[in-house]
Design a protein around this motif. Structure first.
Motif, PDB file in Angstrom:
ATOM      1  N   GLN A 168       0.824  -1.204   0.000  1.00  0.00           N
ATOM      2  CA  GLN A 168       0.000   0.000   0.000  1.00  0.00           C
ATOM      3  C   GLN A 168       0.864   1.262   0.000  1.00  0.00           C
ATOM      4  N   GLN A 169       1.974   1.209   0.732  1.00  0.00           N
ATOM      5  CA  GLN A 169       2.880   2.357   0.758  1.00  0.00           C
ATOM      6  C   GLN A 169       3.492   2.600  -0.621  1.00  0.00           C
TER       7      GLN A 169
ATOM      8  N   SER B 215       1.038   4.258  -2.929  1.00  0.00           N
ATOM      9  CA  SER B 215       0.892   5.675  -2.601  1.00  0.00           C
ATOM     10  C   SER B 215       2.068   6.478  -3.152  1.00  0.00           C
TER      11      SER B 215
ATOM     12  N   ASN C  65       1.818   6.679  -6.901  1.00  0.00           N
ATOM     13  CA  ASN C  65       0.751   7.607  -7.288  1.00  0.00           C
ATOM     14  C   ASN C  65       1.216   9.054  -7.152  1.00  0.00           C
ATOM     15  N   GLU C  66       2.002   9.345  -6.109  1.00  0.00           N
ATOM     16  CA  GLU C  66       2.572  10.685  -5.983  1.00  0.00           C
ATOM     17  C   GLU C  66       3.419  11.024  -7.204  1.00  0.00           C
TER      18      GLU C  66
END
Length: 220
Positions: A43-44, A47, A50-51
């Motif tokens: 999940q990290q 993220s 996505n950034e």
């Protein structure tokens, strides 16, 4: 940059370099083995990627190339959802394997690349076979990768690595070796093992430069 400028009389491509800020905990999780979809490191990673994608969109980037085997499919999914083109390193490498008529390749990479069978998913449909190291051999590969991450590889260690890989390949009947981790790039060539060597990082650089050379608007 070197490939593009050499082929375009010194013209410079429009590039943005973005460093994804992986911490040691995330890197260790993917080095050690399978990281399922719900796991915190996965999940990290999503993220963080996505950034990166949002940064690219804000800066009018149209095409992305990421120097990482393990997370290619994660990035491809994000790029697809956001209208970006990802030059997928694994797709590029498997295309080279097919082009050179390799039939049985030894995959050298992180435990996550092995557990997720990232190359096998693509090659099995063409009747090509992927061979992964045994547990003991994988421990050796991962130890070598960790030293490479710390830029602590001696000439002797590189020679030992090449010899171990050569023995692994011949023992399994492989006719090619895939360097499926960017930290292994440049540490093995055909002269070292007498087999075809598919260096995923070099193949990505080639595919990215060919893409840029084919699109005049990507030049300064």
């Amino acid at each position: 940059m070197d490939r593009v400028t050499a082929a375009s009389q010194g013209r410079l491509p429009r590039l943005i370099m973005y460093s994804v800020a992986m911490n040691p905990t995330i890197e260790n999780a993917f080095l050690q083995g399978a990281v399922d979809s719900a796991a915190t490191p996965r999940q990290q990673v999503r993220s963080l990627l996505n950034e990166a994608v949002q940064h690219f969109l804000a800066n009018r980037v149209t095409t992305v190339a990421m120097a990482c085997n393990t997370l290619q499919d994660e990035l491809t999914a994000l790029c697809r959802d956001n209208g970006l083109h990802n030059i997928n390193m694994i797709d590029t490498t498997t295309a080279a394997i097919r082009q050179h008529n390799a039939r049985r390749v030894l995959i050298l990479g992180t435990a996550s690349t092995y557990c997720d069978d990232l190359y096998g998913k693509r090659l099995h449909n063409d009747g090509l076979e992927c061979i992964y190291p045994s547990a003991a051999q994988q421990d050796f590969i991962e130890t070598y990768i960790r030293f490479a991450l710390d830029q602590d590889i001696s000439v002797g260690a590189r020679q030992q690595f090449a010899e171990r890989v050569r023995r692994m390949a011949y023992a399994t009947g492989a006719d090619g070796v895939v360097l499926a981790c960017t930290d292994l790039s440049g540490d093995l060539d055909e002269a070292d093992c007498g087999l075809m060597v598919f260096d995923s990082l070099q193949l990505l650089a080639q595919a990215a430069s060919e893409h840029v050379l084919g699109k005049d608007e990507l030049f300064v």
